[in-house]
Motif scaffolding. Structure first.
Motif, short mmCIF file in Angstrom:
data_model
loop_
_atom_site.label_atom_id
_atom_site.label_comp_id
_atom_site.label_asym_id
_atom_site.label_seq_id
_atom_site.Cartn_x
_atom_site.Cartn_y
_atom_site.Cartn_z
N LEU A 1 0.84 -1.20 0.00
CA LEU A 1 0.00 0.00 0.00
C LEU A 1 0.87 1.25 0.00
CD1 LEU A 1 -2.54 -1.26 2.66
CD2 LEU A 1 -2.98 -0.99 0.21
N TYR B 1 -1.74 6.07 1.91
CA TYR B 1 -2.88 5.28 2.41
C TYR B 1 -2.96 5.37 3.93
CZ TYR B 1 -5.49 1.09 3.77
OH TYR B 1 -6.38 0.22 4.34
N TRP B 2 -1.81 5.32 4.59
CA TRP B 2 -1.79 5.29 6.05
C TRP B 2 -2.07 6.67 6.66
CZ3 TRP B 2 -2.05 0.47 7.31
CH2 TRP B 2 -1.46 -0.49 6.48
N ASN B 3 -2.01 7.71 5.84
CA ASN B 3 -2.30 9.05 6.35
C ASN B 3 -3.78 9.39 6.30
OD1 ASN B 3 0.47 9.51 6.74
ND2 ASN B 3 0.74 10.27 4.65
N LEU B 4 -4.57 8.54 5.63
CA LEU B 4 -6.00 8.78 5.53
C LEU B 4 -6.71 8.33 6.81
CD1 LEU B 4 -6.55 7.45 1.89
CD2 LEU B 4 -6.51 9.85 2.61
N ASP B 5 -7.85 8.94 7.10
CA ASP B 5 -8.67 8.52 8.23
C ASP B 5 -9.13 7.08 8.02
OD1 ASP B 5 -8.39 10.97 9.43
OD2 ASP B 5 -10.26 11.77 8.55
N TYR B 6 -9.32 6.36 9.13
CA TYR B 6 -9.65 4.94 9.04
C TYR B 6 -10.92 4.69 8.25
CZ TYR B 6 -10.57 0.14 10.47
OH TYR B 6 -10.81 -1.21 10.46
N ASP B 7 -11.92 5.57 8.39
CA ASP B 7 -13.20 5.37 7.71
C ASP B 7 -13.29 6.14 6.39
OD1 ASP B 7 -13.19 7.85 8.83
OD2 ASP B 7 -15.16 7.69 9.80
N ASP B 8 -12.18 6.63 5.89
CA ASP B 8 -12.17 7.34 4.60
C ASP B 8 -12.43 6.33 3.49
OD1 ASP B 8 -11.49 8.69 2.21
OD2 ASP B 8 -10.18 10.06 3.32
N ILE C 1 -8.31 2.33 -2.63
CA ILE C 1 -6.87 2.06 -2.82
C ILE C 1 -6.58 0.58 -2.60
CG2 ILE C 1 -4.57 2.50 -1.89
CD1 ILE C 1 -5.48 5.36 -1.28
N ARG C 2 -7.14 0.01 -1.53
CA ARG C 2 -6.89 -1.41 -1.24
C ARG C 2 -7.36 -2.29 -2.39
NH1 ARG C 2 -9.00 -0.44 3.89
NH2 ARG C 2 -10.84 -1.70 3.41
N ARG D 1 -9.64 4.79 1.28
CA ARG D 1 -8.81 3.66 1.71
C ARG D 1 -9.26 2.37 1.05
NH1 ARG D 1 -5.94 3.97 6.92
NH2 ARG D 1 -6.57 1.81 7.26
#
Length: 286
Positions: free
Chosen positions: A59, A63-70, A76-77, A73
């Motif tokens: 990833l 990706y890791w800078n986005l909010d968990y519920d964005d 991207i996954r 994400r």
């Protein structure tokens, strides 16, 4: 596989100057072995190290800078997962069967001879229909004293096994599913696959059937065989699932199995003959 098991054969006719006759390198980790009249029967386990196949997602850092519920994400996954699957398919297309299964390397007289396990069209392989493991357990019968190296081998596709052997019967017991498989699958139960072999002849191993029972096997002392009856002690319950709020309590059971034939498929199977369950609720076999 990245590991090798080595057997070295010495000529000790001159006890003061032993001479190396042959060296054998078997792909896989050594589990156990026994020698009878010049024939060695050994069990090894090799993990399929598939070149170019990736089981994780690379990833991007953003990706890791986005909010968990964005929702981005998830997008991207999915894109990365799809590309990873395409790359894996391309890598698999480039492989041959010999890249996936264990090989034996013989060093003798300054030369290396590769003994491929695919010569017999994989008729010496058995695998659970719903297995997810990428490991191969191999039972080799090696004639180490013959002038020309000779061997007989059977393979089981599965997890790293517990091994039990009497003078006539060898049993492999391996987890039906890896521990990670239960994450998010709370309704599934731990199961153990059992595979039996006739080893009464010192130079041959004969597959005699497979079966599956509930629970997990601790070690070889949880297995025994007498006059065709296989006895297995397992612990059942969800005791190892630390992430669950209310896992199923553990207890133990003793199950007996006998050989049979599936009339629909013609396959050799192990069927339950009896059981004692509910042993020591709240405890497991140590």
């Amino acid at each position: 596989s990245s590991s090798l098991t080595k057997f070295t054969v010495f000529d000790i006719e001159n006890r003061s100057a032993p001479d190396v006759e042959r060296e054998l390198f078997i792909e896989g980790s050594y589990i156990t072995a026994r020698e009878i009249n010049g024939t060695v029967r050994t069990v090894t386990h090799a993990h399929m190290d598939v070149p170019g196949v990736q089981s994780w997602l690379d990833l991007p850092r953003g990706y890791w800078n986005l909010d968990y519920d964005d929702p981005l994400r998830l997008e991207i996954r999915e894109k990365v997962a799809y590309q990873t699957m395409l790359n894996n398919n391309e890598a698999l297309d480039r492989l041959s069967l010999s890249d996936l299964i264990p090989q034996v390397y013989e060093y003798s007289g300054g030369e290396v001879v590769i003994h491929a396990m695919s010569d017999n069209a994989c008729r010496d392989f058995v695998a659970p229909e719903d297995g997810m493991s990428r490991g191969i357990s191999s039972i080799f019968s090696l004639d180490l004293v013959a002038s020309d190296f000779d061997y007989e081998v059977d393979h089981v596709v599965g997890a790293y096994p517990q091994v039990y052997a009497s003078s006539d019967v060898l049993v492999l017991a391996e987890s039906a599913f890896s521990g990670w498989w239960f994450w998010g699958n709370d309704d599934m139960d731990e199961m153990t696959n059992l595979h039996t072999f006739d080893i009464s002849a010192p130079d041959a191993t004969l597959y005699t059937g497979s079966g599956r029972i509930a629970g997990t096997v601790l070690n070889q002392f949880s297995l025994s065989e007498h006059e065709g009856v296989l006895r297995v002690a397992t612990t059942v319950g969800q005791w190892a699932r630390w992430w669950m709020d209310d896992p199923e309590p553990m207890s133990s059971q003793l199950v007996t199995l006998v050989r049979s034939m599936d009339v629909d498929t013609g396959k050799q199977v192990l069927v339950e003959a009896g059981r004692v369950d509910g042993i020591a609720p709240g405890e497991r076999i140590w």
